[in-house]
Design a protein around this motif. Structure first.
Motif, PDB file in Angstrom:
ATOM      1  N   GLU A 118       0.841  -1.191   0.000  1.00 56.67           N
ATOM      2  CA  GLU A 118       0.000   0.000   0.000  1.00 56.67           C
ATOM      3  C   GLU A 118       0.882   1.250   0.000  1.00 56.67           C
ATOM      4  O   GLU A 118       1.976   1.263   0.537  1.00 56.67           O
ATOM      5  N   ILE A 119       0.363   2.332  -0.603  1.00 53.54           N
ATOM      6  CA  ILE A 119       1.105   3.580  -0.618  1.00 53.54           C
ATOM      7  C   ILE A 119       1.339   4.071   0.805  1.00 53.54           C
ATOM      8  O   ILE A 119       2.386   4.615   1.131  1.00 53.54           O
ATOM      9  N   PHE A 120       0.328   3.891   1.680  1.00 53.29           N
ATOM     10  CA  PHE A 120       0.440   4.340   3.065  1.00 53.29           C
ATOM     11  C   PHE A 120       0.205   3.180   4.017  1.00 53.29           C
ATOM     12  O   PHE A 120      -0.705   2.380   3.814  1.00 53.29           O
ATOM     13  N   GLN A 143       1.123   8.100 -10.439  1.00 52.89           N
ATOM     14  CA  GLN A 143       1.783   8.199  -9.138  1.00 52.89           C
ATOM     15  C   GLN A 143       1.070   9.217  -8.247  1.00 52.89           C
ATOM     16  O   GLN A 143       0.856   8.976  -7.060  1.00 52.89           O
ATOM     17  N   TRP A 144       0.710  10.368  -8.814  1.00 51.78           N
ATOM     18  CA  TRP A 144      -0.062  11.350  -8.044  1.00 51.78           C
ATOM     19  C   TRP A 144      -1.395  10.746  -7.592  1.00 51.78           C
ATOM     20  O   TRP A 144      -1.803  10.911  -6.435  1.00 51.78           O
ATOM     21  N   ARG A 145      -2.071  10.065  -8.491  1.00 53.32           N
ATOM     22  CA  ARG A 145      -3.399   9.511  -8.156  1.00 53.32           C
ATOM     23  C   ARG A 145      -3.310   8.480  -7.038  1.00 53.32           C
ATOM     24  O   ARG A 145      -4.208   8.375  -6.201  1.00 53.32           O
ATOM     25  N   ALA A 146      -2.223   7.726  -7.029  1.00 50.24           N
ATOM     26  CA  ALA A 146      -2.067   6.720  -5.987  1.00 50.24           C
ATOM     27  C   ALA A 146      -1.885   7.352  -4.612  1.00 50.24           C
ATOM     28  O   ALA A 146      -2.093   6.692  -3.600  1.00 50.24           O
ATOM     29  N   CYS A 147      -1.499   8.623  -4.583  1.00 55.94           N
ATOM     30  CA  CYS A 147      -1.262   9.325  -3.319  1.00 55.94           C
ATOM     31  C   CYS A 147      -2.411  10.257  -2.958  1.00 55.94           C
ATOM     32  O   CYS A 147      -2.262  11.118  -2.083  1.00 55.94           O
ATOM     33  N   ARG A 201       2.885  -5.947  -8.510  1.00 52.91           N
ATOM     34  CA  ARG A 201       3.143  -4.657  -9.156  1.00 52.91           C
ATOM     35  C   ARG A 201       2.546  -3.530  -8.312  1.00 52.91           C
ATOM     36  O   ARG A 201       1.486  -3.680  -7.722  1.00 52.91           O
ATOM     37  N   THR A 202       3.260  -2.413  -8.260  1.00 50.21           N
ATOM     38  CA  THR A 202       2.773  -1.242  -7.542  1.00 50.21           C
ATOM     39  C   THR A 202       2.401  -0.150  -8.532  1.00 50.21           C
ATOM     40  O   THR A 202       2.520  -0.317  -9.745  1.00 50.21           O
ATOM     41  N   ALA A 203       1.980   0.992  -8.006  1.00 51.79           N
ATOM     42  CA  ALA A 203       1.666   2.147  -8.849  1.00 51.79           C
ATOM     43  C   ALA A 203       2.913   2.934  -9.210  1.00 51.79           C
ATOM     44  O   ALA A 203       2.833   3.952  -9.898  1.00 51.79           O
ATOM     45  N   GLY A 204       4.085   2.480  -8.763  1.00 57.31           N
ATOM     46  CA  GLY A 204       5.306   3.235  -9.026  1.00 57.31           C
ATOM     47  C   GLY A 204       5.534   4.326  -7.996  1.00 57.31           C
ATOM     48  O   GLY A 204       6.350   5.223  -8.205  1.00 57.31           O
ATOM     49  N   SER A 206      -2.658  -4.766  -7.693  1.00 58.42           N
ATOM     50  CA  SER A 206      -3.712  -5.002  -6.709  1.00 58.42           C
ATOM     51  C   SER A 206      -5.025  -4.442  -7.244  1.00 58.42           C
ATOM     52  O   SER A 206      -5.066  -3.318  -7.751  1.00 58.42           O
ATOM     53  N   PRO A 207      -6.117  -5.199  -7.132  1.00 56.90           N
ATOM     54  CA  PRO A 207      -7.406  -4.686  -7.617  1.00 56.90           C
ATOM     55  C   PRO A 207      -7.923  -3.512  -6.795  1.00 56.90           C
ATOM     56  O   PRO A 207      -8.846  -2.818  -7.230  1.00 56.90           O
ATOM     57  N   VAL A 208      -7.337  -3.277  -5.611  1.00 59.69           N
ATOM     58  CA  VAL A 208      -7.801  -2.158  -4.784  1.00 59.69           C
ATOM     59  C   VAL A 208      -6.787  -1.014  -4.793  1.00 59.69           C
ATOM     60  O   VAL A 208      -6.856  -0.115  -3.954  1.00 59.69           O
ATOM     61  N   GLU A 209      -5.870  -1.017  -5.753  1.00 59.24           N
ATOM     62  CA  GLU A 209      -4.892   0.062  -5.868  1.00 59.24           C
ATOM     63  C   GLU A 209      -5.610   1.406  -5.926  1.00 59.24           C
ATOM     64  O   GLU A 209      -6.517   1.616  -6.735  1.00 59.24           O
ATOM     65  N   GLY A 210      -5.226   2.330  -5.054  1.00 61.00           N
ATOM     66  CA  GLY A 210      -5.809   3.656  -5.048  1.00 61.00           C
ATOM     67  C   GLY A 210      -7.104   3.795  -4.267  1.00 61.00           C
ATOM     68  O   GLY A 210      -7.608   4.907  -4.103  1.00 61.00           O
ATOM     69  N   LEU A 211      -7.669   2.677  -3.780  1.00 63.39           N
ATOM     70  CA  LEU A 211      -8.885   2.740  -2.975  1.00 63.39           C
ATOM     71  C   LEU A 211      -8.516   2.867  -1.495  1.00 63.39           C
ATOM     72  O   LEU A 211      -7.406   2.525  -1.092  1.00 63.39           O
ATOM     73  N   GLN A 212      -9.472   3.348  -0.699  1.00 64.85           N
ATOM     74  CA  GLN A 212      -9.214   3.548   0.714  1.00 64.85           C
ATOM     75  C   GLN A 212     -10.290   2.847   1.532  1.00 64.85           C
ATOM     76  O   GLN A 212     -11.459   2.828   1.147  1.00 64.85           O
ATOM     77  N   SER A 213      -9.891   2.298   2.648  1.00 62.47           N
ATOM     78  CA  SER A 213     -10.820   1.654   3.574  1.00 62.47           C
ATOM     79  C   SER A 213     -10.686   2.300   4.941  1.00 62.47           C
ATOM     80  O   SER A 213      -9.590   2.324   5.521  1.00 62.47           O
TER      81      SER A 213
END
Length: 551
Positions: free
Chosen positions: A152-154, A192-196, A381-384, A487-494
């Motif tokens: 995860e990004i965070f 990359q911006w969108r992932a953050c 794979r990550t979002a970079g 990841s199918p949940v890349e960029g989503l938040q829970s």
């Protein structure tokens, strides 16, 4: 804490979660409410120089076998105003040489126009230091926020801090063409911006990494000596080789081990060989967590057997977070297989690059096999982007101060081939390296730039692959990216993952770590799954599924 996808560590522990309740002292409004979306920062591709190796696989960095002959200055004026800027920073090795005896750090301060004060937190201590800092309420101006255990990004703790208002939302300041005021930041890719981005807010400048960060290496000379003339062809042969590297005395009287760290290298290797999904699998409108899959159970069973047969260091659980010790074993020639950021094996002046050069082909790159020798391994794979450099909300209340920090970011994000980029990698001409007639850096005898930089240069400079074996690095990385899944949940938040992530991370430690070393039976995987579902996993699933259905 940043895992050694960037990091190979663990997520923030429960102590961080308890401390985060007071982290919004910077004065910003909490970011839990979704705001109207603004355009992401405009993307402007960085310059490409003659001789570039431009991969045909998206996400693999452009590479160069040699240094650009002429460097270009991209920032005309010193960006800072002469004051102090504090930076909380993650590191995987020893701390940088103190400022008083560190020409590189002194030169960085001169070029930035600030007194750049760094608090370095090792991977093993990031949790506690981050928690203490947040509890104290006096955040440094810049904080490196670490990624989570599973790519995860965070991490859960960092995500919670963001949502409670500890850091500044940069979306309005950098959206669209506004980013061009800080032109080097426009080289950050849109994905990359969108992932953050969380709830429409942009919470920092992403740390640039390849979409597949890692490369695997093994001691080919040991393997050949032990009767394995080729890289292992399946999971069973991999285990046999690792046990032989531990018990077969390939270095004579010197003690050696196949693998040294868990989770770390051991988990990445097993996940890849058994095709464990990248966090989640999504099929027919339903998410299945990686932990719930037969691939995960097979990977853990393989690790249990490997541990029992002696293929891992007996202190592997501690070494999973003691990165200094793990890296020292590699440097000392006591590890049969290792994993690290791909470029670290190729840069001649890097710690592991020196090991590769010394062993002259014996520390060889390989792509792990699929578990049965027929199917290929599958990587994550990550979002970079993996973590961000965030600006405290308190510092951002002063608009001039915020602009200054963004100018510092802009200088440090100088593209490949720029003077700003070169200084951060090699220092001032004559201090650690001189540039030869062909432009290549030549080391100055008796200097140690790695010791002086520590990890201070990490996090804002762009990913750059410039080394003689650049083509080999691109080829291996391209193969791994082709075998990787997002990841199918890349960029989503829970919200639940944010609130309970540290607690769920601890469950992994309580159950899976102990299963691997034989303190719990393998059948306790089902108990782990039940605990994970009941303590938040099922709710996280529902939250992600709702978002996927709307997308």
């Amino acid at each position: 804490m940043m895992s050694r996808r960037a990091a190979l560590g663990l997520g923030l522990g429960a102590v961080a979660g308890a401390a985060l309740t007071g982290c919004a002292s910077g004065g910003a409004a909490p970011s839990g409410a979704k705001k109207a979306a603004v355009p992401p920062p405009k993307y402007v591709a960085p310059p490409v120089y003659p001789g570039a190796i431009v991969p045909d696989v998206p996400g693999v960095p452009t590479a160069y076998p040699s240094m650009p002959e002429k460097l270009t200055r991209t920032v005309a004026e010193i960006p800072g105003r002469g004051g102090t800027v504090r930076h909380f920073h993650l590191t995987w090795g020893p701390p940088a040489t103190p400022l008083d005896g560190n020409r590189w750090w002194q030169g960085l301060n001169e070029r930035l126009g600030v007194d750049f004060k760094v608090t370095e937190a090792s991977a093993g201590n990031y949790d506690a230091k981050f928690a203490t800092m947040l509890a104290g309420g006096d955040l440094p101006e810049v904080v490196q926020l670490a990624g989570g255990r599973y790519g995860e990004i965070f991490s859960a703790g960092c995500l919670k801090a963001i949502k409670q208002g500890a850091f500044a939302d940069l979306s309005e300041i950098l959206s669209g063409d506004k980013v061009l005021e800080y032109a080097n930041l426009a080289n950050v890719r849109t994905e990359q911006w969108r992932a953050c981005t969380i709830n429409g807010g942009l919470w920092g400048v992403p740390i640039d990494v390849p979409v597949e960060l890692l490369e695997f290496r093994y001691r080919k000379d040991w393997a050949e000596k032990l009767g394995f003339p080729k890289p292992p062809a399946d999971a069973d042969e991999t285990a046999e080789l690792l046990v032989a590297m531990t018990k077969g005395a390939p270095e004579g009287a010197k003690k050696t081990w196949g693998l040294t760290a868990f989770p770390g290298m051991a988990l990445d290797l097993a996940y890849g060989m058994f095709g464990v999904p990248n966090n989640w699998a999504y099929e027919g409108g339903t998410l299945t967590h990686a932990f719930e899959t037969p691939q995960f159970e097979a990977a853990i069973a393989w690790l249990v057997k490997l541990w029992k047969n002696g293929g891992m260091h007996p202190d592997a659980l501690a070494l999973g977070s003691q990165t200094d010790r793990y890296r020292a074993f590699v440097v000392q020639g006591q590890v049969g297989m290792a994993v690290d950021s791909a470029a670290n094996f190729y840069r001649p002046n890097s710690q592991f690059g020196k090991v590769v050069a010394k062993l002259d082909g014996a520390f060889a790159a390989f792509v792990p096999p699929g578990h049965d020798g027929a199917a290929k391994a599958v990587f994550r794979r990550t979002a970079g982007a993996f973590g961000i450099n965030a600006i405290s909300a308190k510092a951002a209340q002063d608009k001039d101060r915020l602009a200054e920090i963004l100018r510092l970011f802009n200088w440090r994000r100088g593209p490949v081939g720029s003077e700003e980029w070169y200084y951060q990698g090699w220092g001032a001409d004559g201090d650690y390296f001189t540039r030869g007639a062909d432009g290549e850096p030549v080391p100055v005898e008796g200097t140690n730039l790695d010791a002086d930089k520590g990890a201070i240069a990490y996090g804002l400079t762009p990913q750059s692959w410039i080394f003689p074996a650049a083509e080999d690095c691109v080829e291996i990385n391209s193969q791994m990216v082709r075998q990787s899944v997002a990841s199918p949940v890349e960029g989503l938040q829970s919200e639940t993952q944010s609130a309970r992530g540290a607690q769920l991370d601890q469950l992994f430690t309580t159950y899976i770590n102990q299963i691997v070393v034989g303190s719990r039976p393998l059948s306790d995987i089902e108990k782990y799954r039940q605990a994970w579902r009941g303590q938040g996993g099922d709710q996280i699933r529902r939250e992600f599924q709702e978002q996927l259905k709307r997308s």
